[in-house]
Design a protein around this motif. Structure first.
Motif, PDB file in Angstrom:
ATOM      1  N   ILE A  56      16.160 -88.095 -21.956  1.00  0.00           N
ATOM      2  CA  ILE A  56      15.385 -86.858 -21.908  1.00  0.00           C
ATOM      3  C   ILE A  56      15.280 -86.347 -20.480  1.00  0.00           C
ATOM      4  CG2 ILE A  56      13.076 -85.883 -22.174  1.00  0.00           C
ATOM      5  CD1 ILE A  56      14.363 -86.019 -24.783  1.00  0.00           C
ATOM      6  N   ASN A  57      14.950 -87.243 -19.545  1.00  0.00           N
ATOM      7  CA  ASN A  57      14.838 -86.829 -18.145  1.00  0.00           C
ATOM      8  C   ASN A  57      16.177 -86.349 -17.600  1.00  0.00           C
ATOM      9  OD1 ASN A  57      12.091 -87.277 -17.810  1.00  0.00           O
ATOM     10  ND2 ASN A  57      12.373 -89.432 -17.338  1.00  0.00           N
ATOM     11  N   GLY A  58      17.238 -87.026 -18.004  1.00  0.00           N
ATOM     12  CA  GLY A  58      18.565 -86.600 -17.568  1.00  0.00           C
ATOM     13  C   GLY A  58      18.896 -85.217 -18.076  1.00  0.00           C
ATOM     14  N   TYR A  59      18.524 -84.946 -19.327  1.00  0.00           N
ATOM     15  CA  TYR A  59      18.780 -83.624 -19.881  1.00  0.00           C
ATOM     16  C   TYR A  59      17.966 -82.559 -19.157  1.00  0.00           C
ATOM     17  CZ  TYR A  59      18.908 -79.630 -22.968  1.00  0.00           C
ATOM     18  OH  TYR A  59      19.055 -78.361 -23.442  1.00  0.00           O
ATOM     19  N   MET A  60      16.658 -82.805 -18.988  1.00  0.00           N
ATOM     20  CA  MET A  60      15.793 -81.805 -18.368  1.00  0.00           C
ATOM     21  C   MET A  60      16.189 -81.539 -16.917  1.00  0.00           C
ATOM     22  SD  MET A  60      13.825 -80.894 -20.824  1.00  0.00           S
ATOM     23  CE  MET A  60      12.480 -79.983 -20.062  1.00  0.00           C
ATOM     24  N   GLU A  61      16.555 -82.597 -16.195  1.00  0.00           N
ATOM     25  CA  GLU A  61      16.906 -82.427 -14.787  1.00  0.00           C
ATOM     26  C   GLU A  61      18.258 -81.741 -14.607  1.00  0.00           C
ATOM     27  OE1 GLU A  61      16.606 -86.310 -13.152  1.00  0.00           O
ATOM     28  OE2 GLU A  61      14.407 -86.365 -13.247  1.00  0.00           O
ATOM     29  N   THR A  62      19.148 -81.909 -15.584  1.00  0.00           N
ATOM     30  CA  THR A  62      20.461 -81.273 -15.499  1.00  0.00           C
ATOM     31  C   THR A  62      20.430 -79.866 -16.082  1.00  0.00           C
ATOM     32  OG1 THR A  62      21.516 -83.445 -15.679  1.00  0.00           O
ATOM     33  CG2 THR A  62      22.903 -81.517 -16.039  1.00  0.00           C
ATOM     34  N   ALA A  63      19.979 -79.762 -17.335  1.00  0.00           N
ATOM     35  CA  ALA A  63      19.937 -78.455 -17.991  1.00  0.00           C
ATOM     36  C   ALA A  63      18.891 -77.547 -17.360  1.00  0.00           C
ATOM     37  CB  ALA A  63      19.650 -78.628 -19.479  1.00  0.00           C
ATOM     38  N   GLY A  64      17.823 -78.130 -16.820  1.00  0.00           N
ATOM     39  CA  GLY A  64      16.769 -77.333 -16.224  1.00  0.00           C
ATOM     40  C   GLY A  64      17.015 -76.969 -14.780  1.00  0.00           C
ATOM     41  N   LYS A  65      18.096 -77.449 -14.215  1.00  0.00           N
ATOM     42  CA  LYS A  65      18.407 -77.143 -12.824  1.00  0.00           C
ATOM     43  C   LYS A  65      18.826 -75.687 -12.678  1.00  0.00           C
ATOM     44  CE  LYS A  65      20.998 -78.991  -8.887  1.00  0.00           C
ATOM     45  NZ  LYS A  65      21.985 -79.997  -8.440  1.00  0.00           N
ATOM     46  N   PHE A  66      18.302 -75.047 -11.647  1.00  0.00           N
ATOM     47  CA  PHE A  66      18.604 -73.626 -11.449  1.00  0.00           C
ATOM     48  C   PHE A  66      20.087 -73.419 -11.165  1.00  0.00           C
ATOM     49  CE2 PHE A  66      19.255 -70.044  -8.557  1.00  0.00           C
ATOM     50  CZ  PHE A  66      18.754 -69.011  -9.334  1.00  0.00           C
ATOM     51  N   ASN A  67      20.617 -72.363 -11.778  1.00  0.00           N
ATOM     52  CA  ASN A  67      21.980 -71.928 -11.529  1.00  0.00           C
ATOM     53  C   ASN A  67      21.936 -70.438 -11.223  1.00  0.00           C
ATOM     54  OD1 ASN A  67      24.740 -70.835 -12.243  1.00  0.00           O
ATOM     55  ND2 ASN A  67      25.121 -73.009 -12.624  1.00  0.00           N
ATOM     56  N   VAL A  68      22.759 -69.975 -10.301  1.00  0.00           N
ATOM     57  CA  VAL A  68      22.741 -68.560  -9.943  1.00  0.00           C
ATOM     58  C   VAL A  68      22.986 -67.679 -11.158  1.00  0.00           C
ATOM     59  CG1 VAL A  68      25.210 -68.428  -9.400  1.00  0.00           C
ATOM     60  CG2 VAL A  68      23.583 -66.903  -8.235  1.00  0.00           C
ATOM     61  N   LEU A  69      23.630 -68.233 -12.200  1.00  0.00           N
ATOM     62  CA  LEU A  69      23.849 -67.470 -13.434  1.00  0.00           C
ATOM     63  C   LEU A  69      22.535 -67.139 -14.136  1.00  0.00           C
ATOM     64  CD1 LEU A  69      26.917 -69.436 -14.878  1.00  0.00           C
ATOM     65  CD2 LEU A  69      26.926 -67.255 -13.643  1.00  0.00           C
ATOM     66  N   ASP A  70      21.458 -67.888 -13.795  1.00  0.00           N
ATOM     67  CA  ASP A  70      20.161 -67.617 -14.405  1.00  0.00           C
ATOM     68  C   ASP A  70      19.618 -66.246 -14.003  1.00  0.00           C
ATOM     69  OD1 ASP A  70      20.140 -70.053 -15.687  1.00  0.00           O
ATOM     70  OD2 ASP A  70      19.017 -71.073 -14.108  1.00  0.00           O
ATOM     71  N   LEU A  71      20.130 -65.693 -12.924  1.00  0.00           N
ATOM     72  CA  LEU A  71      19.682 -64.380 -12.471  1.00  0.00           C
ATOM     73  C   LEU A  71      20.409 -63.248 -13.186  1.00  0.00           C
ATOM     74  CD1 LEU A  71      19.459 -65.012  -8.618  1.00  0.00           C
ATOM     75  CD2 LEU A  71      17.596 -64.995 -10.271  1.00  0.00           C
ATOM     76  N   LEU A  72      21.408 -63.595 -13.984  1.00  0.00           N
ATOM     77  CA  LEU A  72      22.219 -62.579 -14.656  1.00  0.00           C
ATOM     78  C   LEU A  72      21.975 -62.609 -16.162  1.00  0.00           C
ATOM     79  CD1 LEU A  72      25.584 -63.306 -12.790  1.00  0.00           C
ATOM     80  CD2 LEU A  72      23.911 -61.522 -12.245  1.00  0.00           C
ATOM     81  N   PRO A  73      22.169 -61.490 -16.854  1.00  0.00           N
ATOM     82  CA  PRO A  73      22.088 -61.505 -18.326  1.00  0.00           C
ATOM     83  C   PRO A  73      23.126 -62.479 -18.882  1.00  0.00           C
ATOM     84  CG  PRO A  73      22.129 -59.248 -17.480  1.00  0.00           C
ATOM     85  CD  PRO A  73      22.463 -60.137 -16.324  1.00  0.00           C
ATOM     86  N   TRP A  74      22.715 -63.311 -19.823  1.00  0.00           N
ATOM     87  CA  TRP A  74      23.623 -64.316 -20.371  1.00  0.00           C
ATOM     88  C   TRP A  74      23.293 -64.490 -21.848  1.00  0.00           C
ATOM     89  CZ3 TRP A  74      27.459 -66.774 -17.504  1.00  0.00           C
ATOM     90  CH2 TRP A  74      28.136 -67.805 -18.134  1.00  0.00           C
ATOM     91  N   PRO A  75      24.263 -64.330 -22.731  1.00  0.00           N
ATOM     92  CA  PRO A  75      23.965 -64.434 -24.166  1.00  0.00           C
ATOM     93  C   PRO A  75      23.442 -65.818 -24.539  1.00  0.00           C
ATOM     94  CG  PRO A  75      26.347 -64.380 -23.765  1.00  0.00           C
ATOM     95  CD  PRO A  75      25.691 -64.042 -22.474  1.00  0.00           C
ATOM     96  N   VAL A  76      22.431 -65.829 -25.411  1.00  0.00           N
ATOM     97  CA  VAL A  76      21.801 -67.090 -25.787  1.00  0.00           C
ATOM     98  C   VAL A  76      22.790 -68.015 -26.493  1.00  0.00           C
ATOM     99  CG1 VAL A  76      20.000 -68.099 -27.246  1.00  0.00           C
ATOM    100  CG2 VAL A  76      19.522 -66.020 -25.936  1.00  0.00           C
ATOM    101  N   TRP A  77      23.731 -67.453 -27.216  1.00  0.00           N
ATOM    102  CA  TRP A  77      24.651 -68.290 -27.991  1.00  0.00           C
ATOM    103  C   TRP A  77      25.692 -68.986 -27.118  1.00  0.00           C
ATOM    104  CZ3 TRP A  77      29.674 -66.840 -27.243  1.00  0.00           C
ATOM    105  CH2 TRP A  77      29.906 -65.526 -26.845  1.00  0.00           C
TER     106      TRP A  77
END
Length: 461
Positions: free
Chosen positions: A184-205
Motif C-alpha cells: 500500500i505504501n509503495g503504491y501511494m508513494e509511487t502513484a501519489g508522486k507529483f508528475n508535471v502531467l498533473d498540471l495538464l488535462p488528462w483523461p481519467v481512463w
C-alpha cells in the motif's frame, strides 16, 4: 521552511506551537509550483488561505479557487454536492477501486454507501473491538523490545494494518500485515508522486506513467482481497466486514453488490483507512511527548478506565473525554487528509465568487483548521478548545457532507483503545527535533516520529 519551534519536554499547552510550514506570501511561478508539488504540497497553500474565506487564481490558463471558510465547505461538500466532482488527480490515484464507492455517483453511490454503512453499525463496531485489542497488545509488546527511542509513526502504521487485516480476513494469517503495508505504501508513494502531467488535462481512463509504475503494488493488494473472496466462495466463513457488505441490499431494487463491486468496496476501505488512524495517533503522541503536563492528565484518565498496565483496554471507547480532545486537537493541527480537490461540472456561485464549469476548487482542510477567523491562537496545541463542539464545517478531519468518511466511528474506537493501552503503560518524551509535516496525499511526519519510550512497569497488558 518550518516555523520556529522548541522541542523541549515540559510546556504549557497555551504556548506550545508545534512545527508547521511557513506558507508562501506571494503567487508561485510554474517552476516553483512544480518544485513544491514534488516536495511538499503544503507549500502550494498560500498564506492568505489562513485568513481569507476564498482566494482565486489561474495556473496554466486554468482558473482555480481555494475555499477556506465553513459556508464554502458546506456548499461544495453538501448543498451542491452533485455540482463538484472529484478531481482527475484523485480519481487516477484511486484507480484500483474504480468499481467501488470512491468512483460511484448517483444511485450507484447511494447503494454502495448503504452497503458499506452496514460495516459500521454499533453491533459491527463492537465485534471489531476484540481485534483492535489484540493488535494494541501486540504493539505494547513491540515497544517493550524496541529500544529507548522508537519511531512511533512506523509502529502506528504497522498496528493499523494489523487491525485492517484482522477485520477483512476470515483467517488473519492469510494476510501478511507487513507485506500488505509495504504494498500500500509503495503504491501511494509511487502513484501519489507529483508528475508535471498533473498540471495538464488528462483523461481519467488513461493511466499516467506513475500509476503504471505502481501497478504491481496495487495488483498484490487486489489479489489478496480476491483470494479472501474466493475462500468465502469455497465455504470459508467470511469476516464480519465482508459478510455485511455481501448481504447489503439496495432497498429500491432488492439487489446486492456484484463480486467486482464487493472487491473494490473492500479495497476502498483498505485504501481509505490504511493510514488515517495511524497518522492521527502519531501526531497525537508527538504532541503528548512535547507536553508532559497534558500527558500526565491523559495518563491518569486512561488508568482510571483501563487500569494500571491497561488490563481493560477494551473498555476505553467513548470513556476517555480528555484523550478524545487530544486526538481531535491533533487532527485539527494535522488533518490526515489535508487537501480535498474538486472540479465544477457546471457554473455556480461560491462565497460571492463566480465559478465556471471546469474550474478547480480546492478545499485545504489544514488551512480551515488553522484559520485566524475561526480559531483562537490557531497554531497552538490546546486540547481544551474541544470542551465545546466546534461549529459545523469548521472541523473536518473526516471530510463533511453526505460523503463524510464512513469509517470515522471505527477510527475513534481504534484510537481510544490504542491511546489507553500506550498511556497506561509508557511515558513518552521527545528524542529528536520534531518532525516536519509533509504532504503527498496524506499529512505525514517527515522522517517519522522518533520518541523516547519508557515503560511505567515491566509488563504490558
Amino acid at each position: 521552511m518550518l516555523t520556529e519551534t522548541n522541542p523541549t519536554s515540559a510546556r504549557s499547552s497555551a504556548v506550545f506551537k508545534p512545527p508547521w510550514i511557513k506558507p508562501p506570501t506571494s503567487d508561485l511561478s510554474i517552476r516553483e509550483t512544480i518544485k513544491v508539488a514534488g516536495e511538499n504540497r503544503l507549500m502550494m497553500i498560500p498564506e492568505a488561505a489562513y485568513h481569507e474565506p476564498i482566494i482565486s487564481g489561474k495556473r496554466l490558463g486554468r482558473p482555480w479557487h481555494m475555499v477556506t471558510y465553513p459556508d464554502g465547505m458546506r456548499h461544495v461538500l453538501s448543498e451542491a454536492l452533485d455540482n463538484y466532482d472529484k478531481s482527475a488527480i484523485m480519481l487516477h490515484l484511486l484507480r484500483p477501486t474504480r468499481h467501488g464507492i470512491f468512483h460511484a455517483k448517483g444511485q450507484k453511490w447511494r447503494v454502495q454507501r448503504s452497503a458499506a454503512s452496514e460495516v459500521f453499525t454499533p453491533r459491527s463496531l463492537e465485534s471489531a473491538t476484540g481485534e483492535i485489542v489484540v493488535a494494541a497488545k501486540a504493539l505494547t509488546q513491540r515497544l517493550l523490545s524496541s529500544g529507548p527511542v522508537t519511531d512511533l509513526y512506523h509502529q502506528m502504521v504497522l498496528t493499523n494494518f494489523e487491525i485492517i487485516c484482522r477485520l477483512v480476513a476470515s483467517q488473519p494469517e492469510n494476510f501478511d500485515a507487513v507485506r500488505f503495508s509495504s504494498a500500500i505504501n509503495g503504491y501511494m508513494e509511487t502513484a501519489g508522486k507529483f508528475n508535471v502531467l498533473d498540471l495538464l488535462p488528462w483523461p481519467v481512463w488513461l493511466p499516467k506513467p506513475q500509476h503504471l509504475m505502481a501497478r504491481h503494488h496495487s495488483l498484490y493488494v487486489r489479489r489478496a482481497v480476491e483470494k479472501e473472496l474466493e475462500a468465502v466462495k469455497r465455504g470459508v466463513r467470511p469476516s464480519v466486514f465482508i459478510e455485511n457488505i455481501s448481504k447489503a441490499i439496495d432497498p429500491q431494487t432488492g439487489k446486492t453488490l456484484d463480486p467486482v463491486e464487493i472487491r473494490d468496496t473492500v479495497l476502498a476501505f483498505i485504501l481509505a483507512g490504511h493510514e488515517t488512524s495511524a497518522i492521527a495517533l502519531s501526531w497525537a503522541l508527538m504532541l503528548l511527548a512535547s507536553d508532559q503536563n497534558i500527558q500526565e492528565e491523559a495518563r491518569a484518565e486512561a488508568i482510571s478506565v483501563v487500569g494500571t498496565g491497561g488490563p481493560n483496554i477494551g473498555e476505553a471507547p467513548g470513556r476517555l473525554p480528555l484523550c478524545r480532545r487530544i486526538l481531535d486537537e491533533a487532527m485539527r493541527l494535522y488533518p490526515p487528509t489535508p487537501l480535498i480537490s474538486r472540479v465544477a461540472n457546471k457554473d455556480d456561485e461560491l462565497l460571492g465568487r463566480r465559478i465556471r464549469k471546469g474550474d478547480r476548487v480546492f478545499l485545504p482542510i489544514c488551512a480551515l483548521h488553522r484559520h485566524s477567523l475561526l480559531w483562537e491562537d490557531p497554531h497552538a496545541f490546546r486540547p481544551e478548545r474541544f470542551n465545546q463542539r466546534p461549529a459545523r464545517f469548521t472541523f473536518l478531519p473526516f471530510g463533511g457532507g453526505p460523503r463524510v468518511c464512513i469509517g470515522a466511528s471505527l477510527a475513534y474506537r481504534e484510537t481510544d483503545i490504542i491511546l489507553a493501552a500506550l498511556l497506561s503503560q509508557f511515558k513518552f518524551e521527545t528524542a529528536d527535533r520534531l518532525p516536519e509535516p509533509v504532504v503527498m496525499m496524506t499529512l505525514r511526519p517527515k522522517g517519522g516520529v522518533r520518541v523516547k519510550v519508557t515503560p511505567l512497569n515491566g509488563k504490558p497488558a
